[in-house]
Scaffold this motif. Structure first.
Motif, PDB file in Angstrom:
ATOM      1  N   UNK A 178       1.465   8.730   2.734  1.00  0.00           N
ATOM      2  CA  UNK A 178       0.293   7.939   3.189  1.00  0.00           C
ATOM      3  C   UNK A 178       0.486   6.335   3.261  1.00  0.00           C
ATOM      4  N   UNK A 179       1.782   6.068   3.383  1.00  0.00           N
ATOM      5  CA  UNK A 179       2.376   4.912   3.420  1.00  0.00           C
ATOM      6  C   UNK A 179       2.001   3.903   2.291  1.00  0.00           C
ATOM      7  N   UNK A 180       2.270   4.138   1.281  1.00  0.00           N
ATOM      8  CA  UNK A 180       1.774   3.242   0.142  1.00  0.00           C
ATOM      9  C   UNK A 180       2.703   1.827   0.258  1.00  0.00           C
ATOM     10  N   UNK A 181       3.866   1.919   0.806  1.00  0.00           N
ATOM     11  CA  UNK A 181       4.539   0.565   1.033  1.00  0.00           C
ATOM     12  C   UNK A 181       4.001  -0.229   2.296  1.00  0.00           C
ATOM     13  N   UNK A 182       3.143   0.188   2.988  1.00  0.00           N
ATOM     14  CA  UNK A 182       2.576  -0.291   4.229  1.00  0.00           C
ATOM     15  C   UNK A 182       3.601  -0.632   5.291  1.00  0.00           C
ATOM     16  N   UNK A 183       4.667   0.313   5.406  1.00  0.00           N
ATOM     17  CA  UNK A 183       5.744  -0.038   6.210  1.00  0.00           C
ATOM     18  C   UNK A 183       5.402   0.028   7.678  1.00  0.00           C
ATOM     19  N   UNK A 184       4.221   0.887   8.092  1.00  0.00           N
ATOM     20  CA  UNK A 184       3.737   1.064   9.509  1.00  0.00           C
ATOM     21  C   UNK A 184       2.426   0.393   9.783  1.00  0.00           C
ATOM     22  N   UNK A 185       2.014  -0.610   8.724  1.00  0.00           N
ATOM     23  CA  UNK A 185       0.878  -1.342   8.999  1.00  0.00           C
ATOM     24  C   UNK A 185       0.984  -2.786   9.257  1.00  0.00           C
ATOM     25  N   UNK A 186       2.260  -3.035   9.677  1.00  0.00           N
ATOM     26  CA  UNK A 186       2.682  -4.796   9.830  1.00  0.00           C
ATOM     27  C   UNK A 186       1.801  -5.173  11.193  1.00  0.00           C
ATOM     28  N   UNK A 187       1.194  -6.283  11.115  1.00  0.00           N
ATOM     29  CA  UNK A 187       0.621  -6.602  12.144  1.00  0.00           C
ATOM     30  C   UNK A 187       1.470  -7.087  13.130  1.00  0.00           C
ATOM     31  N   UNK A 188       1.000  -7.319  14.454  1.00  0.00           N
ATOM     32  CA  UNK A 188       1.824  -7.791  15.539  1.00  0.00           C
ATOM     33  C   UNK A 188       1.098  -8.056  16.849  1.00  0.00           C
ATOM     34  N   UNK A 189       1.662  -8.545  17.912  1.00  0.00           N
ATOM     35  CA  UNK A 189       1.017  -8.900  19.030  1.00  0.00           C
ATOM     36  C   UNK A 189       0.373  -7.765  19.786  1.00  0.00           C
TER      37      UNK A 189
END
Length: 203
Positions: A21-32
């Protein structure tokens, strides 16, 4: 749990984080975020029993490319089909920098370039009654290593085993200032259904 994951090698850490469930927030980085045209090929081999996946069908979408770092990191492409099944009823896809074919398309790989890279949904979807993996492949040619307006990506699909094949085209248009696009597995329908762990994921 997140503290324990940080000691793992980067590829394993990113993949395991996504599975949990991505506790490290690897896949939730913001971007353009870019407006983009997605067109499925006229001759595409697409599963039946879905509303979205139709040969020759064209959609206006929003695409987030993240992160903007030049370091070797896991990169993501989030594609949102707004109102795909009616007002406010979107279809989301999230792809992470990965490999081609099982088991590589289940692993997230850090890379220093956003272009010249293959991206995978990592997790299986049911498309009608067929289990598939989706992805994107950035064509080579960006001098900066970034993806931006005018760049093109192949929209990909693969089976549980075997390699990806092209089913369509993603063409990036204008960047939308201050826009934010996120992934929610609940944004799916029309015969497309993410399976666990993607079913529980937001990014």
């Amino acid at each position: 749990m997140a503290e324990n994951l940080t000691t793992l090698p980067s590829t394993v850490r990113s993949t395991v984080s996504g599975v949990l469930g991505d506790p490290l927030r690897v896949f939730a980085e913001p971007g353009p975020v870019f407006e983009a045209d997605v067109t499925f090929d006229d001759e595409a081999r697409l599963p039946g029993l879905t509303q979205l996946l139709r040969p020759g069908r064209r959609y206006t979408t929003f695409v987030r490319i993240a992160p903007t770092s030049r370091a070797a990191v896991v990169r993501t492409i989030c594609v949102k089909f707004p109102d795909a099944y009616g007002p406010g009823d979107d279809q989301d896809f999230l792809f992470a920098s990965s490999g081609d074919g099982a088991p590589l398309h289940h692993f997230a790989f850090p890379t220093s370039r956003a272009d010249e890279q293959l991206y995978s949904s990592l997790w299986l979807y049911l498309a009608g009654v067929r289990p598939v993996v989706f992805g994107a492949s950035a064509a080579a040619g960006s001098r900066s290593g970034e993806l931006s307006r005018g760049d093109r990506l192949d929209f990909l699909m693969g089976g549980v085993i075997g390699r990806f094949h092209r089913i369509g085209d993603i063409r990036l248009g204008s960047e939308i200032p201050r826009a934010s696009v996120g992934f929610a597995a609940s944004h799916s329908g029309g015969g497309l259904r993410p399976l666990p762990p993607a079913l529980f994921y937001r990014g």
